[in-house]
Design an enzyme around this catalytic site. Structure first.
Site, PDB file in Angstrom:
ATOM      1  CD  GLU A 131     -69.998  11.923  -9.911  1.00 58.37           C
ATOM      2  OE1 GLU A 131     -69.198  12.382 -10.180  1.00 58.37           O
ATOM      3  OE2 GLU A 131     -70.178  11.345  -9.050  1.00 58.37           O
ATOM      4  CB  VAL A 134     -70.362   5.360  -8.057  1.00 51.21           C
ATOM      5  CG1 VAL A 134     -70.015   5.008  -6.614  1.00 51.21           C
ATOM      6  CG2 VAL A 134     -69.582   4.289  -9.095  1.00 51.21           C
ATOM      7  CB  ILE A 138     -73.642  10.686  -3.675  1.00 56.89           C
ATOM      8  CG1 ILE A 138     -74.454  10.182  -2.683  1.00 56.89           C
ATOM      9  CG2 ILE A 138     -72.247  11.019  -2.915  1.00 56.89           C
ATOM     10  CD1 ILE A 138     -74.086   9.383  -1.879  1.00 56.89           C
ATOM     11  CG  ASP A 204     -75.932  -1.714  -8.418  1.00 54.98           C
ATOM     12  OD1 ASP A 204     -76.193  -1.203  -9.567  1.00 54.98           O
ATOM     13  OD2 ASP A 204     -76.069  -1.326  -7.350  1.00 54.98           O
ATOM     14  CE  LYS A 208     -74.417   1.451  -7.801  1.00 57.47           C
ATOM     15  NZ  LYS A 208     -75.597   1.408  -6.917  1.00 57.47           N
TER      16      LYS A 208
HETATM   17  N1  HSE Z   1     -79.990  -0.251  -8.353  1.00 59.94           N
HETATM   18  C1  HSE Z   1     -79.407   0.701  -7.928  1.00 59.94           C
HETATM   19  C2  HSE Z   1     -79.503   0.735  -6.399  1.00 59.94           C
HETATM   20  C3  HSE Z   1     -79.449   2.019  -8.524  1.00 59.94           C
HETATM   21  O1  HSE Z   1     -80.493   0.343  -5.877  1.00 59.94           O
HETATM   22  O2  HSE Z   1     -78.623   1.314  -5.770  1.00 59.94           O
HETATM   23  C4  HSE Z   1     -78.408   2.435  -9.649  1.00 59.94           C
HETATM   24  O3  HSE Z   1     -77.293   2.410  -9.135  1.00 59.94           O
END
Ligand code: HSE
Length: 429
Positions: A131, A134, A138, A204, A208
């Site tokens: 969980e 992503v 949330i 990143d 997601k």
């Molecule tokens: N590095 C990610 C962000 C946090 O800045 O959203 C974890 O997913």
């Protein structure tokens, strides 16, 4: 499931350390809610002596995380190392094969090896929960898997990287430099461990998006990268111009099925300042789900940082402690099919172009002629002169047009001596 549950935490960076403290301080709460008594029996990290927010118990420290799994009598492990391969994958693989439930916030690992790891979890009849991978705090994955279980989801989009959203918002608000704002984001524990590049280049958010696609559309994780751009090349000038146009730049992740073809993308977008997404600022993430019969549903919350991430990790733990083995991606790995990918050349959108030119007669018409030749229609046009340098920024927003045509137009302008730099292209949402 037995009453006493043995837990290990592997990786004690900002997230692992915060989580460890949550596990220790919330024992009673967990017992009240699940009837299970948890005990942290092992921890592991690269450096036991590193300065941490919360003290660690060195009596249960293991140098090699694989020894923790081999020690036996373990029920749940948290993998919080954060690598897409290497030791992260080894730990998770070994744990699942040894029938230990796994919880991880590691989106790089799940986006790359999620299909294989979910197969391992299913075969060994244990849970693989992610969980926290992503949108931080949330509960978006559980919402798709459970709350919206029978909806036909057609599109999911939103702000999926807290670091980038924080940087763009802070730059606009404080007029501070990219580098200074990034340092602040890192000190707050938003950026990916060790390598903020993974946040800034869109990787990143793309990981997601991949996880969201698989859950939303019940498909195998796609291996094709349709379109991924980060915020590294966003110039403060575009943030300023956008403001004048009542627009704001956001890094947006989008996944949709177009005629059963998967179109996954992450890129900076110009959004209306008065829109919902235009007002999701700072470390906030927001995920917008389009489905039937739900319609449009929005979830917003802090998308990065040890607190929100630990909140999601704890919800995974409680889900496991309440019992039942669940399919990690909502349906069995055997039923998830590979998906065809959308052809990027078909993509049409409204585009923002900024072209730096010499301020001379005829330059604007040279540009608009090239646009007209390709039937690209202009929706808005402004020119911002710099009288001292005798240059100007020409800003054009096109009507919806094939991006391929605009790219070829920009290419043909490259040889024009009146154009001073590579033009900037930002997509509108
Ligand atoms: N590095 C990610 C962000 C946090 O800045 O959203 C974890 O997913």
């Amino acid at each position: 499931m037995k009453k006493n549950i043995n837990i290990a935490v592997i990786g004690l960076g900002q997230i692992g350390n915060y989580l460890l403290n949550e596990l220790i301080t919330k024992k009673r709460d967990i017992e009240l809610k699940t009837g299970k008594r948890i005990r942290v029996v092992a921890i592991s990290a690269k450096n036991p002596n590193k300065k941490r927010k919360f003290k660690i118990n060195k009596n249960i420290f293991y140098k090699n995380p694989l020894d923790i799994i081999k020690r036996g009598s373990l029920d749940v492990i948290f993998e919080a190392i954060g690598k897409s391969d290497g030791i992260s994958k080894k730990v998770v693989e070994l744990a699942l094969k040894n029938k230990i439930h796994v919880i991880t916030p590691n989106k790089a690992l799940i986006a790359k090896h999620g299909d294989y790891l979910s197969m391992l979890a299913e075969k060994n009849k244990v849970n693989l929960e992610f969980e926290a991978s992503v949108a931080g705090g949330i509960p978006i994955l559980r919402t798709i898997k459970e709350g919206l279980a029978t909806n036909k989801i057609t599109k999911v989009h939103g702000i999926l990287n807290g670091t980038c959203n924080y940087i763009l918002s802070e730059m606009e608000l404080t007029k501070d430099t990219f580098t200074n704002v990034l340092k602040k984001a890192q000190s707050l524990g938003y950026a990916e461990p060790g390598n903020p590049k993974l946040d800034l280049n869109g990787y990143d958010a793309f990981a997601k998006v991949r996880i969201l696609s698989s859950l939303a559309f019940n498909k195998k994780i796609s291996k094709v990268k349709c379109l991924m751009e980060g915020i590294e090349n966003i110039d403060f000038k575009d943030i300023e111009i956008a403001e004048k146009l009542n627009l704001r730049i956001k890094l947006v992740g989008i996944t949709e099925l177009i005629k059963n073809q998967l179109f996954e993308r992450v890129h900076p977008c110009l959004v209306n300042k008065d829109s919902y997404i235009g007002n999701v600022n700072g470390v906030m993430n927001a995920v917008i789900i389009h489905g039937y019969p739900i319609g449009e549903s929005i979830l917003q919350g802090e998308g990065a940082g040890p607190g929100p991430t630990s909140s999601a990790l704890m919800s995974d733990l409680l889900s496991i402690l309440r019992g039942n083995i669940k399919y990690p991606f909502g349906i069995s790995y055997k039923k998830r099919k590979a998906v065809n990918v959308y052809n990027l050349n078909k993509y049409s959108n409204s585009l923002y172009l900024r072209i730096e030119v010499k301020d001379r007669p005829g330059v604007l018409s040279q540009i608009t002629k090239q646009l007209a030749n390709r039937k690209i229609s202009v929706a808005r046009l402004i020119q911002i002169p710099d009288n001292r340098k005798k240059t100007a920024s020409i800003v054009i927003i096109t009507h919806k047009t094939k991006e391929q045509d605009v790219q070829s137009c920009l290419k043909s302008l490259r040889s024009n001596k009146n154009i001073l730099k590579n033009p900037i292209l930002i997509r509108l949402l």
